[in-house]
Design an enzyme around this catalytic site. Structure first.
Site: not given
Ligand code: TDO
Length: 116
Positions: A2, A12
């Site tokens: 991501h 990060k």
């Molecule tokens: C990343 C993020 C997601 N969300 C929400 C969006 C969605 O409904 C749910 C899950 O989102 P994601 O699938 O993007 O979550 P996730 O896969 O945990 O995303 C994370 O992955 C790792 C590898 C990173 O490097 C992080 O910066 C972030 O991108 O959470 C937030 O509310 N705030 C946030 O900061």
């Protein structure tokens, strides 16, 4: 794997507070001599390592133990229109993971393949 694009790009700092992960970054900074190359690091509750990830890198990880917990410090607010990614198994990067993934989200299986 991501990242947020352009003006929403994030720094990060990642650590693993319980269990262990294999943490991977890909350099996607245009003009970088390492553009398209990746690096992997083990972060665990026992080695206490933290990974500082500059803007312009994609980031993802694989858990190495059950019941693992990961902690992030992120420099920017989440901005869904800028959220982007590349596939963990994109041949353009040829990342070697410690094991075949047992769980991967639909979203993370759906990133388009890129050409480097
Ligand atoms: C990343 C993020 C997601 N969300 C929400 C969006 C969605 O409904 C749910 C899950 O989102 P994601 O699938 O993007 O979550 P996730 O896969 O945990 O995303 C994370 O992955 C790792 C590898 C990173 O490097 C992080 O910066 C972030 O991108 O959470 C937030 O509310 N705030 C946030 O900061």
């Amino acid at each position: 794997m991501h990242f947020q694009t352009a003006e929403y790009a994030e720094v990060k700092v990642v650590s693993c507070t319980r269990g262990a992960i294999w943490d991977v970054i890909i350099d996607l900074r245009e003009g970088s001599k390492n553009f398209g190359r990746y690096a992997g690091f083990e972060l665990s509750e026992s080695n206490n390592r933290q990974l500082y990830i500059p803007k312009g890198f994609a980031h993802g990880f694989q858990t190495l133990r059950e019941d693992t917990m990961v902690s992030y410090l992120i420099s920017e607010f989440y901005h869904p229109p800028a959220a982007s990614g590349v596939r963990f198994d994109d041949p353009a990067f040829a990342i070697e993971w410690p094991a075949a993934p047992s769980v991967i989200s639909e979203k993370d299986q759906s990133w388009p393949l890129v050409r480097v």
